[in-house]
Structure formats: structure tokens, C-alpha cells
Design a protein around this motif. Structure first.
Motif, PDB file in Angstrom:
ATOM      1  N   LYS A 111       0.838  -1.211   0.000  1.00 42.42           N
ATOM      2  CA  LYS A 111       0.000   0.000   0.000  1.00 42.42           C
ATOM      3  C   LYS A 111       0.864   1.248   0.000  1.00 42.42           C
ATOM      4  O   LYS A 111       1.894   1.307   0.683  1.00 42.42           O
ATOM      5  N   LYS A 112       0.396   2.238  -0.741  1.00 43.17           N
ATOM      6  CA  LYS A 112       1.141   3.480  -0.950  1.00 43.17           C
ATOM      7  C   LYS A 112       1.769   4.062   0.314  1.00 43.17           C
ATOM      8  O   LYS A 112       2.985   4.259   0.388  1.00 43.17           O
ATOM      9  N   ASP A 113       0.936   4.351   1.321  1.00 40.68           N
ATOM     10  CA  ASP A 113       1.458   5.080   2.494  1.00 40.68           C
ATOM     11  C   ASP A 113       2.473   4.237   3.272  1.00 40.68           C
ATOM     12  O   ASP A 113       3.466   4.750   3.783  1.00 40.68           O
ATOM     13  N   VAL A 114       2.194   2.943   3.357  1.00 41.50           N
ATOM     14  CA  VAL A 114       3.096   2.043   4.094  1.00 41.50           C
ATOM     15  C   VAL A 114       4.427   1.931   3.343  1.00 41.50           C
ATOM     16  O   VAL A 114       5.510   2.015   3.939  1.00 41.50           O
ATOM     17  N   THR A 115       4.341   1.770   2.030  1.00 42.35           N
ATOM     18  CA  THR A 115       5.561   1.658   1.219  1.00 42.35           C
ATOM     19  C   THR A 115       6.397   2.927   1.353  1.00 42.35           C
ATOM     20  O   THR A 115       7.613   2.865   1.578  1.00 42.35           O
ATOM     21  N   ILE A 116       5.747   4.074   1.247  1.00 44.76           N
ATOM     22  CA  ILE A 116       6.490   5.345   1.314  1.00 44.76           C
ATOM     23  C   ILE A 116       7.131   5.520   2.683  1.00 44.76           C
ATOM     24  O   ILE A 116       8.282   5.961   2.794  1.00 44.76           O
ATOM     25  N   SER A 117       6.429   5.138   3.739  1.00 41.60           N
ATOM     26  CA  SER A 117       7.039   5.319   5.068  1.00 41.60           C
ATOM     27  C   SER A 117       8.232   4.376   5.245  1.00 41.60           C
ATOM     28  O   SER A 117       9.249   4.752   5.842  1.00 41.60           O
ATOM     29  N   ALA A 118       8.160   3.176   4.678  1.00 48.29           N
ATOM     30  CA  ALA A 118       9.302   2.257   4.781  1.00 48.29           C
ATOM     31  C   ALA A 118      10.482   2.760   3.947  1.00 48.29           C
ATOM     32  O   ALA A 118      11.632   2.713   4.395  1.00 48.29           O
ATOM     33  N   VAL A 119      10.212   3.255   2.754  1.00 48.05           N
ATOM     34  CA  VAL A 119      11.299   3.788   1.916  1.00 48.05           C
ATOM     35  C   VAL A 119      11.965   4.967   2.633  1.00 48.05           C
ATOM     36  O   VAL A 119      13.195   5.075   2.690  1.00 48.05           O
ATOM     37  N   THR A 120      11.163   5.831   3.217  1.00 50.14           N
ATOM     38  CA  THR A 120      11.698   7.005   3.932  1.00 50.14           C
ATOM     39  C   THR A 120      12.615   6.561   5.072  1.00 50.14           C
ATOM     40  O   THR A 120      13.695   7.125   5.271  1.00 50.14           O
ATOM     41  N   ALA A 121      12.189   5.549   5.812  1.00 55.45           N
ATOM     42  CA  ALA A 121      12.998   5.055   6.937  1.00 55.45           C
ATOM     43  C   ALA A 121      14.325   4.483   6.430  1.00 55.45           C
ATOM     44  O   ALA A 121      15.385   4.734   7.018  1.00 55.45           O
ATOM     45  N   ILE A 122      14.280   3.737   5.339  1.00 55.08           N
ATOM     46  CA  ILE A 122      15.525   3.151   4.812  1.00 55.08           C
ATOM     47  C   ILE A 122      16.465   4.237   4.309  1.00 55.08           C
ATOM     48  O   ILE A 122      17.674   4.176   4.546  1.00 55.08           O
ATOM     49  N   LEU A 123      15.930   5.235   3.642  1.00 53.03           N
ATOM     50  CA  LEU A 123      16.796   6.286   3.077  1.00 53.03           C
ATOM     51  C   LEU A 123      17.637   6.955   4.165  1.00 53.03           C
ATOM     52  O   LEU A 123      18.784   7.320   3.930  1.00 53.03           O
ATOM     53  N   ARG A 124      17.081   7.070   5.367  1.00 52.45           N
ATOM     54  CA  ARG A 124      17.829   7.695   6.472  1.00 52.45           C
ATOM     55  C   ARG A 124      19.083   6.897   6.812  1.00 52.45           C
ATOM     56  O   ARG A 124      20.091   7.466   7.198  1.00 52.45           O
ATOM     57  N   GLN A 125      19.004   5.583   6.660  1.00 52.67           N
ATOM     58  CA  GLN A 125      20.123   4.720   7.073  1.00 52.67           C
ATOM     59  C   GLN A 125      20.914   4.142   5.895  1.00 52.67           C
ATOM     60  O   GLN A 125      21.810   3.325   6.079  1.00 52.67           O
ATOM     61  N   LEU A 126      20.555   4.583   4.704  1.00 50.26           N
ATOM     62  CA  LEU A 126      21.209   4.051   3.500  1.00 50.26           C
ATOM     63  C   LEU A 126      22.614   4.656   3.366  1.00 50.26           C
ATOM     64  O   LEU A 126      22.810   5.853   3.580  1.00 50.26           O
ATOM     65  N   LYS A 127      23.571   3.814   2.990  1.00 55.83           N
ATOM     66  CA  LYS A 127      24.939   4.331   2.781  1.00 55.83           C
ATOM     67  C   LYS A 127      24.954   5.237   1.535  1.00 55.83           C
ATOM     68  O   LYS A 127      24.097   5.096   0.639  1.00 55.83           O
ATOM     69  N   HIS A 128      25.935   6.115   1.481  1.00 55.25           N
ATOM     70  CA  HIS A 128      26.089   6.938   0.278  1.00 55.25           C
ATOM     71  C   HIS A 128      26.457   6.025  -0.887  1.00 55.25           C
ATOM     72  O   HIS A 128      27.296   5.128  -0.750  1.00 55.25           O
ATOM     73  N   GLY A 129      25.801   6.210  -2.004  1.00 52.16           N
ATOM     74  CA  GLY A 129      26.019   5.353  -3.169  1.00 52.16           C
ATOM     75  C   GLY A 129      25.082   4.158  -3.213  1.00 52.16           C
ATOM     76  O   GLY A 129      25.016   3.458  -4.218  1.00 52.16           O
ATOM     77  N   GLY A 130      24.366   3.916  -2.104  1.00 57.28           N
ATOM     78  CA  GLY A 130      23.436   2.776  -2.047  1.00 57.28           C
ATOM     79  C   GLY A 130      22.112   3.068  -2.755  1.00 57.28           C
ATOM     80  O   GLY A 130      21.749   4.227  -2.961  1.00 57.28           O
ATOM     81  N   HIS A 131      21.421   1.989  -3.121  1.00 58.00           N
ATOM     82  CA  HIS A 131      20.136   2.121  -3.834  1.00 58.00           C
ATOM     83  C   HIS A 131      18.973   1.531  -3.032  1.00 58.00           C
ATOM     84  O   HIS A 131      19.122   0.466  -2.426  1.00 58.00           O
ATOM     85  N   VAL A 132      17.837   2.194  -3.109  1.00 65.44           N
ATOM     86  CA  VAL A 132      16.552   1.547  -2.802  1.00 65.44           C
ATOM     87  C   VAL A 132      15.898   1.323  -4.162  1.00 65.44           C
ATOM     88  O   VAL A 132      15.673   2.274  -4.919  1.00 65.44           O
ATOM     89  N   VAL A 133      15.635   0.061  -4.480  1.00 66.29           N
ATOM     90  CA  VAL A 133      15.088  -0.293  -5.789  1.00 66.29           C
ATOM     91  C   VAL A 133      13.666  -0.818  -5.601  1.00 66.29           C
ATOM     92  O   VAL A 133      13.442  -1.730  -4.801  1.00 66.29           O
ATOM     93  N   LEU A 134      12.730  -0.231  -6.322  1.00 62.96           N
ATOM     94  CA  LEU A 134      11.336  -0.692  -6.241  1.00 62.96           C
ATOM     95  C   LEU A 134      10.925  -1.228  -7.608  1.00 62.96           C
ATOM     96  O   LEU A 134      11.088  -0.527  -8.625  1.00 62.96           O
ATOM     97  N   VAL A 135      10.432  -2.457  -7.641  1.00 63.13           N
ATOM     98  CA  VAL A 135       9.850  -2.991  -8.869  1.00 63.13           C
ATOM     99  C   VAL A 135       8.340  -2.791  -8.711  1.00 63.13           C
ATOM    100  O   VAL A 135       7.714  -3.385  -7.822  1.00 63.13           O
ATOM    101  N   VAL A 136       7.804  -1.895  -9.539  1.00 65.86           N
ATOM    102  CA  VAL A 136       6.421  -1.446  -9.340  1.00 65.86           C
ATOM    103  C   VAL A 136       5.481  -2.175 -10.296  1.00 65.86           C
ATOM    104  O   VAL A 136       5.499  -1.937 -11.510  1.00 65.86           O
ATOM    105  N   TYR A 137       4.678  -3.071  -9.743  1.00 61.46           N
ATOM    106  CA  TYR A 137       3.584  -3.723 -10.469  1.00 61.46           C
ATOM    107  C   TYR A 137       2.323  -2.941 -10.112  1.00 61.46           C
ATOM    108  O   TYR A 137       2.084  -2.670  -8.930  1.00 61.46           O
ATOM    109  N   TYR A 138       1.508  -2.615 -11.119  1.00 54.16           N
ATOM    110  CA  TYR A 138       0.351  -1.756 -10.797  1.00 54.16           C
ATOM    111  C   TYR A 138      -0.914  -2.146 -11.565  1.00 54.16           C
ATOM    112  O   TYR A 138      -1.886  -1.398 -11.556  1.00 54.16           O
TER     113      TYR A 138
END
Ligand code: SAM
Length: 185
Positions: A111-138
Motif C-alpha cells: 500500500k502506498k502510504d506504508v511503502t512510502i514510510s518504509a522507503v523514507t525510513a531506509i533512506l535515512r540509514q542508507l549508505k552513500h552510493g546505495g540504492h533503494v530499488v522498487l519494482v512497481v507492479y500496478y
């Protein structure tokens, strides 16, 4: 070479994750991405794999056992609660495979809001140069809302801090999945 969407999602992580690092599979499902990540970080690394469904955790456990991988922590919980499980450790990369569990209950979807909140949390702890990759089926009911919300969220990320990429085949029919990749600069 033009790579299929799933292959491209892995290529990005291959290029930025090293042995011994910590990575996240936010939606382990049948475990394919978890197995890939487990090999990518090697025996000295660690994978945290989340799914809300017991069936997904079980399938992933079986796949890892079949391949004799034992560097993964499987967590039956929402990726929204990820920080409670991983603390403040640095994350080298993460993957989300959105939508419903293939061969599973099609009404249990990301779900949109849950996904966005999880991505936001990961970005805070992501190393420089690291990726968050989302494969979006819709293509499923609810999928278009998640797609629209995510694209809006990602497009607003400050370009001074993040590279944001959409990788999409524009001549395929029937709502083909695309990759949304966020790299921390
Ligand atoms: N990557 C998987 C694979 O290789 O088989 C496929 C993942 S499937 C497309 C999406 C998964 O997300 C489903 O198994 C579903 O249970 C899970 N899911 C939905 N909402 C979730 C949430 N809030 N936290 C964690 N997993 C969730």
C-alpha cells in the motif's frame, strides 16, 4: 544492453553492494530477491527479509534452505516496522517488489502510504552510493494508487541528495512493471 526489469533491479544492487554488508528485502514473497541478496552479501553479510504473510516467510525459508543459505533474518512483520528490527545499522541497499504474492492471495497487496514510510525510513540509514530499488507492479486493483503516490514522492526527493530513476518499457502492453530506483548521493 537493454535488460528486463527484474534483471535491471538486480544489476543496480550488484553494482553498489559488497560482501559483508547489510541489505533489506522489504517484500520477500517467494524469496527470489532474498536469495539473490543472500548471495550478494556473502556469508559475512546479512539480509533482513520482511513479509506480512506466513506463506511468504515459509516459501522464502524453503528456498534459502534448498540453497544452503544462512545469512538471512526472516521477519513476519510489515516493512513499516523495519527500524524496530534492524536498529540504526547502516543499510547498503534494499529492494521492494510491489503488488501481491504470485500464486497467493491477490487481495493482500502493498500500500502506498506504508511503502512510502518504509522507503523514507531506509533512506535515512542508507549508505552513500546505495540504492533503494522498487519494482512497481500496478495492474491489480489498488496498484495505480500506489504507483501514482510513489512517483509523486520520488519526484519530490531533493536532487542534491538523491538520484531518482524510472526504468520503463514504454511500448509494452498490459501495465508492465517498471523500476523506480533511488540512489543516495
Ligand atoms: N519479491 C518476491 C518474490 O521474489 O517472489 C515477490 C513479492 S510480492 C510481489 C509482494 C509481497 O509483499 C507479498 O508477498 C505481500 O505479502 C508483501 N507485503 C504486502 N504488504 C507488506 C508490508 N506492509 N510489509 C511487508 N510485506 C508486505
Amino acid at each position: 544492453m537493454v535488460q528486463p526489469v527484474l534483471q535491471f533491479s538486480h544489476t543496480l544492487l550488484q553494482q553498489s553492494v559488497s560482501h559483508g554488508e547489510i541489505v533489506i528485502d522489504a517484500t520477500c514473497g517467494n524469496g527470489n530477491d532474498t536469495l539473490f541478496l543472500s548471495k550478494l552479501v556473502g556469508d559475512t553479510g546479512k539480509v533482513y527479509a520482511f513479509d506480512i504473510q506466513q506463506q511468504a516467510i515459509y516459501q522464502t525459508q524453503q528456498l534459502l534452505a534448498d540453497h544452503k543459505r544462512n545469512n538471512t533474518i526472516l521477519i513476519q512483520d510489515s516493512h513499516a516496522n523495519m527500524q524496530a528490527h534492524i536498529g540504526n545499522q547502516e543499510i547498503a541497499g534494499a529492494i521492494f517488489n510491489l503488488g501481491y504474492l504470485p500464486k497467493g492471495d491477490k487481495t493482500i497487496i502493498t500500500k502506498k502510504d506504508v511503502t512510502i514510510s518504509a522507503v523514507t525510513a531506509i533512506l535515512r540509514q542508507l549508505k552513500h552510493g546505495g540504492h533503494v530499488v522498487l519494482v512497481v507492479y500496478y495492474g491489480h486493483p489498488g496498484g495505480k494508487e500506489e504507483k501514482a503516490g510513489l512517483l509523486h514522492f520520488a519526484a519530490e526527493l531533493d536532487q542534491k541528495h538523491y538520484h531518482v530513476l524510472k526504468y520503463e518499457f514504454i511500448n509494452q502492453q498490459n501495465n508492465p512493471p517498471f523500476v523506480l530506483a533511488i540512489q543516495k548521493r
